[in-house]
Design a protein around this motif. Structure first.
Motif, PDB file in Angstrom:
ATOM      1  N   ASN A   1     -43.504  16.748  -0.403  1.00 41.30           N
ATOM      2  CA  ASN A   1     -43.279  17.887  -1.310  1.00 41.30           C
ATOM      3  C   ASN A   1     -41.835  17.807  -1.802  1.00 41.30           C
ATOM      4  O   ASN A   1     -40.907  17.892  -1.007  1.00 41.30           O
ATOM      5  CB  ASN A   1     -43.531  19.173  -0.514  1.00 41.30           C
ATOM      6  N   TYR A   2     -41.676  17.640  -3.127  1.00 43.01           N
ATOM      7  CA  TYR A   2     -40.318  17.420  -3.636  1.00 43.01           C
ATOM      8  C   TYR A   2     -39.526  18.699  -3.871  1.00 43.01           C
ATOM      9  O   TYR A   2     -38.374  18.637  -4.276  1.00 43.01           O
ATOM     10  CB  TYR A   2     -40.374  16.577  -4.919  1.00 43.01           C
ATOM     11  N   ASP A   3     -40.146  19.852  -3.639  1.00 41.29           N
ATOM     12  CA  ASP A   3     -39.412  21.116  -3.832  1.00 41.29           C
ATOM     13  C   ASP A   3     -38.085  21.161  -3.057  1.00 41.29           C
ATOM     14  O   ASP A   3     -37.064  21.580  -3.605  1.00 41.29           O
ATOM     15  CB  ASP A   3     -40.285  22.313  -3.435  1.00 41.29           C
TER      16      ASP A   3
ATOM     17  N   VAL B   1     -35.326  19.924  -4.900  1.00 43.49           N
ATOM     18  CA  VAL B   1     -34.895  20.695  -6.073  1.00 43.49           C
ATOM     19  C   VAL B   1     -33.974  21.831  -5.636  1.00 43.49           C
ATOM     20  O   VAL B   1     -32.947  22.094  -6.244  1.00 43.49           O
ATOM     21  CB  VAL B   1     -36.129  21.257  -6.814  1.00 43.49           C
TER      22      VAL B   1
ATOM     23  N   LYS C   1     -25.486  24.619  -7.213  1.00 48.53           N
ATOM     24  CA  LYS C   1     -24.937  25.087  -8.486  1.00 48.53           C
ATOM     25  C   LYS C   1     -24.525  26.550  -8.378  1.00 48.53           C
ATOM     26  O   LYS C   1     -23.447  26.942  -8.829  1.00 48.53           O
ATOM     27  CB  LYS C   1     -25.984  24.943  -9.598  1.00 48.53           C
TER      28      LYS C   1
ATOM     29  N   GLU D   1     -32.822  12.675  -9.149  1.00 48.98           N
ATOM     30  CA  GLU D   1     -33.913  12.872 -10.097  1.00 48.98           C
ATOM     31  C   GLU D   1     -34.682  11.560 -10.304  1.00 48.98           C
ATOM     32  O   GLU D   1     -35.907  11.510 -10.236  1.00 48.98           O
ATOM     33  CB  GLU D   1     -33.296  13.359 -11.420  1.00 48.98           C
TER      34      GLU D   1
ATOM     35  N   LYS E   1     -36.588  10.522  -7.234  1.00 46.29           N
ATOM     36  CA  LYS E   1     -37.856  11.222  -7.090  1.00 46.29           C
ATOM     37  C   LYS E   1     -38.956  10.493  -7.859  1.00 46.29           C
ATOM     38  O   LYS E   1     -40.035  10.209  -7.324  1.00 46.29           O
ATOM     39  CB  LYS E   1     -37.727  12.662  -7.623  1.00 46.29           C
TER      40      LYS E   1
ATOM     41  N   ILE F   1     -43.742  17.744   8.114  1.00 47.80           N
ATOM     42  CA  ILE F   1     -43.306  18.551   6.977  1.00 47.80           C
ATOM     43  C   ILE F   1     -44.393  19.472   6.449  1.00 47.80           C
ATOM     44  O   ILE F   1     -44.178  20.235   5.525  1.00 47.80           O
ATOM     45  CB  ILE F   1     -42.796  17.670   5.809  1.00 47.80           C
TER      46      ILE F   1
ATOM     47  N   GLY G   1     -48.105  20.578   4.686  1.00 50.27           N
ATOM     48  CA  GLY G   1     -48.783  20.148   3.467  1.00 50.27           C
ATOM     49  C   GLY G   1     -47.821  20.084   2.303  1.00 50.27           C
ATOM     50  O   GLY G   1     -46.856  20.847   2.255  1.00 50.27           O
ATOM     51  N   PRO G   2     -48.107  19.211   1.359  1.00 54.23           N
ATOM     52  CA  PRO G   2     -47.214  19.082   0.208  1.00 54.23           C
ATOM     53  C   PRO G   2     -47.424  20.180  -0.838  1.00 54.23           C
ATOM     54  O   PRO G   2     -46.646  20.284  -1.767  1.00 54.23           O
ATOM     55  CB  PRO G   2     -47.582  17.714  -0.356  1.00 54.23           C
TER      56      PRO G   2
ATOM     57  N   PHE H   1     -38.868  23.258 -12.313  1.00 53.72           N
ATOM     58  CA  PHE H   1     -37.435  22.984 -12.058  1.00 53.72           C
ATOM     59  C   PHE H   1     -36.662  22.842 -13.353  1.00 53.72           C
ATOM     60  O   PHE H   1     -35.457  23.025 -13.381  1.00 53.72           O
ATOM     61  CB  PHE H   1     -37.262  21.793 -11.112  1.00 53.72           C
TER      62      PHE H   1
ATOM     63  N   GLN I   1     -47.016  18.085  -6.655  1.00 51.17           N
ATOM     64  CA  GLN I   1     -46.893  18.718  -5.351  1.00 51.17           C
ATOM     65  C   GLN I   1     -45.918  19.890  -5.470  1.00 51.17           C
ATOM     66  O   GLN I   1     -45.471  20.236  -6.560  1.00 51.17           O
ATOM     67  CB  GLN I   1     -46.440  17.709  -4.282  1.00 51.17           C
ATOM     68  N   GLY I   2     -45.660  20.473  -4.330  1.00 49.87           N
ATOM     69  CA  GLY I   2     -44.748  21.618  -4.316  1.00 49.87           C
ATOM     70  C   GLY I   2     -45.483  22.905  -4.669  1.00 49.87           C
ATOM     71  O   GLY I   2     -46.701  22.925  -4.833  1.00 49.87           O
TER      72      GLY I   2
ATOM     73  N   ASN J   1     -41.776  19.801 -10.630  1.00 47.33           N
ATOM     74  CA  ASN J   1     -40.527  19.670  -9.897  1.00 47.33           C
ATOM     75  C   ASN J   1     -39.951  18.252  -9.964  1.00 47.33           C
ATOM     76  O   ASN J   1     -39.057  17.915  -9.216  1.00 47.33           O
ATOM     77  CB  ASN J   1     -40.698  20.130  -8.446  1.00 47.33           C
ATOM     78  N   MET J   2     -40.486  17.443 -10.870  1.00 51.82           N
ATOM     79  CA  MET J   2     -39.868  16.112 -11.038  1.00 51.82           C
ATOM     80  C   MET J   2     -40.178  15.561 -12.425  1.00 51.82           C
ATOM     81  O   MET J   2     -40.993  16.127 -13.168  1.00 51.82           O
ATOM     82  CB  MET J   2     -40.344  15.142  -9.956  1.00 51.82           C
ATOM     83  N   LEU J   3     -39.498  14.492 -12.747  1.00 50.96           N
ATOM     84  CA  LEU J   3     -39.745  13.790 -14.006  1.00 50.96           C
ATOM     85  C   LEU J   3     -40.541  12.537 -13.668  1.00 50.96           C
ATOM     86  O   LEU J   3     -40.418  11.998 -12.563  1.00 50.96           O
ATOM     87  CB  LEU J   3     -38.412  13.417 -14.660  1.00 50.96           C
TER      88      LEU J   3
END
Lengths: 606, 321
Positions: free
Chosen positions: A69-71, A74, A81, A121, A124, B27, B29-30, B104, B213-214, B220-222
């Protein structure tokens, strides 16, 4: 004077304001405000650093797990910031950012942070696809192996070789993921070529799975070095170091500020001590001047008190004088009224004496005439007796009879008996009138009213009682208990007046019941006599007792008493240098006792 | 490296599984359920709602935010490319405004970091609302009810920042909780059918979840569009918008890179992708398999995944989207 006062006030205010400003200035300079923002700023930097390390931790996790989970990658960016903005706003207030060193430190951090965010970034993106392919690799290879196993008619050795090549390629790729070296990359490229060659030798249905596998391995070959490079770049970015540098600068500035604070603290201390000394000096000075003021004040108070006392004394003297004057006026008034009363009595006495004198003459001749009348009538009786005796000698019987008849009709015998009685009663009456006149003369003594003379008091008392008899006889029985008295030098008419007053008062004290008035006399000693007038009347209440000798004090209804009687009596007795006392009990009776000297001192007789 | 194949197989599997399983458990679940709608100042939310529906934000007063972001159509408008203020189609497909606050970044190319910035850019972009903030502020400030509203909510006059803040504040309330999948994540495991659960398993196994995910299931990503194949060559008619993030950074690495969109409410927000080229979920899933995953799913697996995606539709104002 006023101008200088205003000027000194101005001076005082100015100096007070000046001292206060210096105090406030020193206080502000030494205040720990800076350290407050220092700890805040320090804390923010610490939090940023914490987020940074969390970030790195998450990166480590992301590079090893598949379903990630990439949150959490972020959030640190957002949080860092936010924290940095808070830090900047604090530091802008502190004006730290103005120096080039600070600007440099800020710029360094921000640049490193931006780069790191950028790298993360990219990390990811690349990591996601890399992990995917790595996870898929064993399954893809297994799929091909299974498919190979289903080929029944093929050359077993060739198939085994293809299978081994595929395994090798897969393992090389997985190893490459762990240990990214150029050798491994070359191995994989060789493996991929082999796979491409093998593909051509296999039936058409193998092409798609093998292409897929090749694509994914190519992706690993492409992405793994990129991910590694990104991680290296991320690791190389000195975000934490820049944060440490900022923290160090904060510490250094804080130390400097602290030193300055301490210096100002010291100044503040010195200044405060000086101020306290000044205040102490002023306090002493004030106390001293207060003492002086108090002393002067006390003196003033004393002077004031004296003045007041003097005024009081004067006032008292004046009051006394005024009272004396009032008393004199009262005495004058009393005297005047007594004089008036005396005059009235005197003139009454004169009148009475005049009448008595005038009545005396007729009484004289009536009395003497009555005496002569008695003598003459005795002679007439003798004559009439002779005539009666001569009656039988009268010739005519008729004449004789008419004489007898006339005599009996006239009741001559009775008349003859009664006339001497009438005469003697008349004599008695006239002698009583004479007595009254004498008493009146005695009472008033108008003949010698204001002359001191030796008088028999009993005589005066008797005549007074006689005069008052009419007042007394219906109210009280009179009891006389006379002792033996010498003649007393006095003003008899005035003494009579006193007795009259006392007796009349006693009569008035009687209630409805008939009472007793006792008049006693006696000798106290050789040169003092006393007269008591006692009654068993209603008595005098205690509160009235002390006022009865006051002029115009009366308990009688208006018009009946002047209120002068006792006061006059008191005055008379005092003139005789005597005393008058009263003893009274309510409901039992009242006794007045008059004491008179037998002989008057020469001075009193005027 | 002379290692015997079976052993090497085992070693390889272990090498891969041990860390992945271990960490996957560690961690959790995603995917995570939506958070509760934040409690924000109601006056500001109300102002934002008004502004969101106010066409005065566009140059000729023809378009409001809500014209394209229709809250009754999943927060978008169902068009391939919405028409801008000048009546011409915009460069990209309109993304849903629902749950946008959890992304994001904003826009397909991630140009804006915040919702405020997004509002700022949309209003003044020539093809979109084509307006000018000065003009917008003037128009809004001329309205007494807005003046009173802003004075009450912000204690100051209408300006660019308060306008953007009001809009962003309103959008932060546009969350769509209570999707069946969220309820599943919250512990109601019975709410999903067996097929849907299999769909979720496939979604993970095929690696969709690597990017989606998230909390927002994406956003939340590129990611590069066309990891394992050239989507744009195959589609044809390249446009400047196809360059994606490259248009923002100018970095060659960002060519065709886009923000991974959220899959929440995906079933009701067709068409898909930045160009709106996929009219259905099936088409979109196909594209994803081909160009992003480089794999060919079985028909069943694809159907299962689509079933799973349909469980992601949430509710707004108590009604399913």
């Amino acid at each position: 004077m006023r101008l200088t006062r205003r000027r000194s006030l101005l001076l005082l205010t100015t100096s007070a304001v000046l001292l206060a400003s210096v105090l406030v200035y020193l206080y502000l300079m030494s205040k720990a405000d800076e350290s407050g923002t220092y700890t805040q700023a320090r804390d923010l930097i610490r939090q940023i650093k914490q987020n940074d390390s969390q970030w790195e931790n998450e990166i480590l996790k992301a590079r090893t797990s598949i379903n990630y989970n990439y949150d959490p990658l972020v959030w640190p960016v957002v949080e860092m910031k936010r924290l940095w903005r808070a830090f900047e706003s604090i530091e802008t207030r502190n004006q730290h950012g103005n120096s080039p060193a600070w600007r440099q430190a800020y710029a360094d951090y921000q640049q490193a942070f931006e780069e790191k965010a950028n790298y993360v970034e990219r990390f990811k993106s690349h990591n996601a696809v890399l992990r995917n392919s790595l996870a898929f690799l064993p399954a893809a290879a297994d799929g091909i192996q299974a498919q190979l196993g289903q080929l029944a008619d093929a050359d077993a050795l060739r198939l085994h070789n293809i299978s081994t090549d595929t395994y090798d390629l897969m393992l090389s790729s997985l190893e490459f993921a762990q240990m990214t070296t150029d050798d491994k990359a070359a191995d994989i490229l060789v493996g991929l070529n082999k796979l491409a060659v093998n593909k051509e030798r296999l039936p058409l249905e193998f092409h798609a799975p093998i292409d897929t596998l090749s694509n994914h391995i190519a992706l690993i070959l492409r992405e793994q070095p990129k991910v590694n490079q990104l991680l290296e770049q991320i690791g190389a970015l000195p975000v934490a170091a820049h944060l440490d540098a900022i923290a160090m600068m904060l510490d250094r500035d804080e130390r400097t500020a602290l030193l300055v604070n301490q210096r100002y603290h010291f100044y503040l201390l010195v200044f405060s001590t000086l101020l306290v000394l000044l205040l102490l000096y002023m306090a002493v000075w004030l106390l001293r001047s207060f003492g002086e003021i108090n002393r002067v004040n006390r003196a003033l108070v004393v002077a004031n008190d004296e003045l007041e006392q003097r005024v009081a004394r004067r006032t008292q003297a004046l009051t006394q004088a005024s009272a004396a004057l009032q008393r004199e006026i009262d005495e004058r008034k009393l005297l005047e009224s007594q004089l008036v009363q005396s005059e009235k009595l005197a003139s009454l006495g004169q009148l009475a004496a005049g009448i008595a004198h005038e009545v005396n003459n007729p009484i004289g001749f009536v009395s003497s005439n009555l005496g002569a009348l008695g003598t003459y009538f005795a002679r007439l009786q003798d004559m009439l007796k002779a005539y009666r005796d001569a009656e039988p000698a009268i010739g005519p019987a008729t004449l004789q009879a008419s004489l007898v008849k006339l005599r009996s009709e006239m009741e001559l015998a009775y008349i003859l008996d009664d006339i001497p009685l009438l005469i003697s009663e008349s004599k008695d009456g006239i002698s009583r009138v004479g007595q009254i006149v004498r008493d009146l003369k005695d009472f008033s003594r108008v003949d010698s009213s204001q002359d001191w003379q030796w008088a028999n008091l009993h005589q005066g008392i008797d005549s007074t009682l006689n005069i008052a008899a009419s007042e007394l006889k219906y109210k009280a029985d009179l009891v006389k208990q006379y002792g033996v008295l010498p003649e007393v030098e006095c003003l008899p008419s005035q003494i009579n007046q006193v007795i009259m007053n006392l007796v009349v008062n006693a009569a008035h004290a009687m209630g409805t019941e008939r009472g007793t008035i006792t008049v006693r006399t006696g000798c106290a000693n050789d040169d003092k006599v006393w007269i008591e007038v006692a009654d068993n009347g209603c008595g005098i209440p205690a509160q009235s007792l002390q006022k009865i000798f006051d002029p115009f004090y009366t308990t009688k209804p208006v018009g009946q008493g002047t209120g002068l009687g006792l006061s006059l009596s008191y005055g008379i007795i005092k003139r005789h240098c005597g005393e008058i006392h009263v003893h009274s009990e309510v409901g039992v009776g009242t006794t007045f006792r008059v004491e008179l000297p037998v002989r008057q001192a020469q001075a009193a007789i005027r | 490296m002379p290692i015997h194949p079976p052993f090497r197989t085992c070693a390889g599997v272990l090498l891969l599984l041990v860390p992945s399983i271990g960490l996957a458990q560690a961690i959790g679940g995603p995917l995570t359920p939506l958070p509760a709608v934040p409690a924000l100042a109601p006056e500001r939310v109300e102002l934002g709602r008004k502004l969101f529906n106010d066409p005065r934000l566009s140059s000729n007063a023809s378009l409001a935010c809500a014209s394209c972001h229709r809250l009754d159509q999943g927060g978008a408008d169902g068009q391939v490319r919405s028409l801008g203020v000048d009546g011409k189609p915009l460069p990209v497909n309109t993304p849903s405004v629902f749950n946008a606050s959890l992304n994001f970044r904003q826009f397909w190319d991630g140009r804006a970091q915040t919702l405020e910035e997004q509002a700022h850019l949309v209003v003044q972009r020539p093809g979109e609302m084509g307006s000018d903030w000065q003009v917008v502020v003037q128009r809004i400030a001329a309205d007494p009810s807005y003046r009173a509203g802003f004075a009450k909510a912000y204690g100051k006059a209408v300006d660019e920042h308060t306008l953007q803040d009001a809009l962003a504040t309103f959008q932060r309330t546009l969350l769509t909780p209570d999707s069946r999948f969220d309820r599943y994540l919250q512990g109601d495991t019975e709410i999903l059918s067996k097929d849907e659960k299999y769909g979720y398993a496939r979604f993970q196994e095929y690696g969709c979840i690597a990017c989606h995910q998230g909390v927002n299931i994406g956003g939340n990503m590129l990611q590069k569009f066309g990891v394992l194949g050239d989507f744009f060559a195959d589609r044809g008619n390249p446009t400047p918008a196809d360059l994606g993030r490259f248009n923002v950074t100018g970095d060659e690495e960002d060519r065709h890179v886009f923000k991974v969109p959220s899959l929440r409410n995906v079933a009701v927000t067709a068409p898909y992708f930045h160009d709106g080229s996929a009219p259905t979920l099936e088409a979109a899933v196909d594209v994803m398999f081909r160009y992003q995953l480089g794999r060919t799913p079985s028909t069943d697996d694809k159907a299962l995944i689509i079933q799973f995606l349909k469980t992601l539709t949430g509710e707004w104002e108590g009604k399913p989207l």
